[in-house]
Scaffold this active site. Structure first.
Site, PDB file in Angstrom:
ATOM      1  N   HIS A 170       0.838  -1.202   0.000  1.00  0.00           N
ATOM      2  CA  HIS A 170       0.000   0.000   0.000  1.00  0.00           C
ATOM      3  C   HIS A 170       0.874   1.253   0.000  1.00  0.00           C
ATOM      4  O   HIS A 170       0.635   2.194  -0.768  1.00  0.00           O
ATOM      5  CB  HIS A 170      -0.905  -0.018   1.233  1.00  0.00           C
ATOM      6  CG  HIS A 170      -1.732   1.216   1.413  1.00  0.00           C
ATOM      7  ND1 HIS A 170      -3.006   1.346   0.913  1.00  0.00           N
ATOM      8  CD2 HIS A 170      -1.468   2.393   2.052  1.00  0.00           C
ATOM      9  CE1 HIS A 170      -3.488   2.541   1.225  1.00  0.00           C
ATOM     10  NE2 HIS A 170      -2.565   3.181   1.921  1.00  0.00           N
ATOM     11  N   GLU A 171       1.899   1.270   0.850  1.00  0.00           N
ATOM     12  CA  GLU A 171       2.775   2.440   0.926  1.00  0.00           C
ATOM     13  C   GLU A 171       3.617   2.600  -0.336  1.00  0.00           C
ATOM     14  O   GLU A 171       3.825   3.717  -0.826  1.00  0.00           O
ATOM     15  CB  GLU A 171       3.669   2.342   2.162  1.00  0.00           C
ATOM     16  CG  GLU A 171       2.937   2.204   3.491  1.00  0.00           C
ATOM     17  CD  GLU A 171       1.933   3.319   3.742  1.00  0.00           C
ATOM     18  OE1 GLU A 171       2.065   4.400   3.151  1.00  0.00           O
ATOM     19  OE2 GLU A 171       0.994   3.101   4.529  1.00  0.00           O
ATOM     20  N   HIS A 190       1.536   4.213  -2.918  1.00  0.00           N
ATOM     21  CA  HIS A 190       1.468   5.663  -2.733  1.00  0.00           C
ATOM     22  C   HIS A 190       2.644   6.336  -3.436  1.00  0.00           C
ATOM     23  O   HIS A 190       2.479   7.350  -4.130  1.00  0.00           O
ATOM     24  CB  HIS A 190       1.511   6.013  -1.242  1.00  0.00           C
ATOM     25  CG  HIS A 190       0.173   6.061  -0.584  1.00  0.00           C
ATOM     26  ND1 HIS A 190      -0.892   6.779  -1.089  1.00  0.00           N
ATOM     27  CD2 HIS A 190      -0.285   5.492   0.575  1.00  0.00           C
ATOM     28  CE1 HIS A 190      -1.937   6.655  -0.280  1.00  0.00           C
ATOM     29  NE2 HIS A 190      -1.599   5.873   0.718  1.00  0.00           N
ATOM     30  N   GLU A 247      -6.220   7.034  -1.308  1.00  0.00           N
ATOM     31  CA  GLU A 247      -6.171   5.821  -0.481  1.00  0.00           C
ATOM     32  C   GLU A 247      -6.780   4.640  -1.221  1.00  0.00           C
ATOM     33  O   GLU A 247      -6.242   3.525  -1.182  1.00  0.00           O
ATOM     34  CB  GLU A 247      -6.905   6.051   0.842  1.00  0.00           C
ATOM     35  CG  GLU A 247      -6.174   6.970   1.806  1.00  0.00           C
ATOM     36  CD  GLU A 247      -4.796   6.443   2.151  1.00  0.00           C
ATOM     37  OE1 GLU A 247      -4.664   5.242   2.476  1.00  0.00           O
ATOM     38  OE2 GLU A 247      -3.836   7.230   2.079  1.00  0.00           O
TER      39      GLU A 247
END
Length: 282
Positions: free
Chosen positions: A139-140, A143, A218
């Site tokens: 997930h990071e 980003h 997100e």
């Protein structure tokens, strides 16, 4: 408290430096052209300076330890996992760090896709399985790969510019109405006070715009993580976060979201409710 003081000190330093530059350039603070110039300099300048020093700020505020040479199996797994995900995502290897916190948390920051930092808390390593932690890392990394730091900086810069400019224009109108032309070219307490009031008011309202785009990013990061490690792992990580929030961190922000129900508070939340994020992956 240390993080708050560092944040305030850094932003104060940025404001002082920008103020000195504008003073040297002789920019008038009461003309419309001058107001727009000041708004753009503080709006975009402040945002991009903050972005540029974001890695340094994150390390200092969290006390994060950057893994340069893995000292144990956990650190070796973290570095190799991020390296593999970064390669799949097509970005340069981020710095990988661990910081001491009991909360299940993680973040990514940095001025660009190829100059970034991915950090996880000690609480995440202790409270999640390896597959769940892998999804959080994905997930990071997503980003970073999506350029979310730069995107949100641009959005914040535009919003800041409009907030500052509109506030100064309205403060100038109020000052002219209350004091006439006697202080229109010089220092005015009325102008300064109403400028601050309007900036606080409009800044509060404008934060909804930034929060809206943040929530969209997100969802995109969740989707990116699902593509990197599989939707089932991402959903499992979100379920773990939801369970942790409900038992320990209700109402506070963790790595992925804020445990809030359907209320006006959601308009200011930077992360969507976990239930909606899990549903979006189905």
């Amino acid at each position: 408290m240390k993080r708050v003081l560092l944040f305030l000190a850094t932003n104060l330093a940025i404001m002082v430096v920008l103020s000195i530059i504008l003073s040297i350039l002789g920019v008038s603070s009461r003309s419309y052209a001058g107001m727009l110039t000041i708004a753009a300099v503080f709006g975009f300048g402040g945002s991009f300076i903050s972005l540029y020093i974001s890695k340094w700020m994150a390390k200092k505020s969290t006390g994060a330890y950057v893994i340069e040479q893995p000292r144990n199996e956990t650190e070796h797994w973290l570095v190799s996992t991020v390296a593999e995900q970064a390669q799949k995502a097509g970005i340069k290897m981020p710095e990988v760090a661990i910081y001491d916190s009991p909360e299940i948390n993680a973040f990514a920051t940095g001025p660009s896709k190829n100059d970034s930092l991915v950090a996880v808390s000690s609480g995440l390593l202790a409270g999640m399985s390896q597959s769940e932690a892998e999804a959080v890392l994905a997930h990071e990394v997503s980003h970073v790969a999506n350029g979310d730091m730069v995107t949100l900086t641009l959005i914040q810069g535009v919003v800041n510019t409009f907030v500052i400019f509109i506030s100064k224009v309205l403060a100038n109108i109020v000052d002219g109405f209350l004091n006439g032309d006697e202080e229109s070219e010089g220092f005015s307490w009325t102008y300064m006070i109403f400028d601050i009031i309007f900036q606080i008011l409009f800044g509060f309202l404008a934060s909804m715009i930034v929060a809206y785009f943040s929530r969209k990013r997100e969802y995109a990061a969740d989707k990116g993580a699902a593509e990197l490690v599989g939707a089932h792992k991402m959903k499992a990580a979100l379920e773990r976060l939801r369970s942790n929030q409900e038992s320990k961190l209700e109402g506070s922000m963790t790595a992925f979201g804020i445990a809030s129900g359907k209320s006006v508070v959601d308009l200011f939340a930077s992360h969507p409710p976990l239930e909606q994020r899990i549903s979006a992956l189905s």
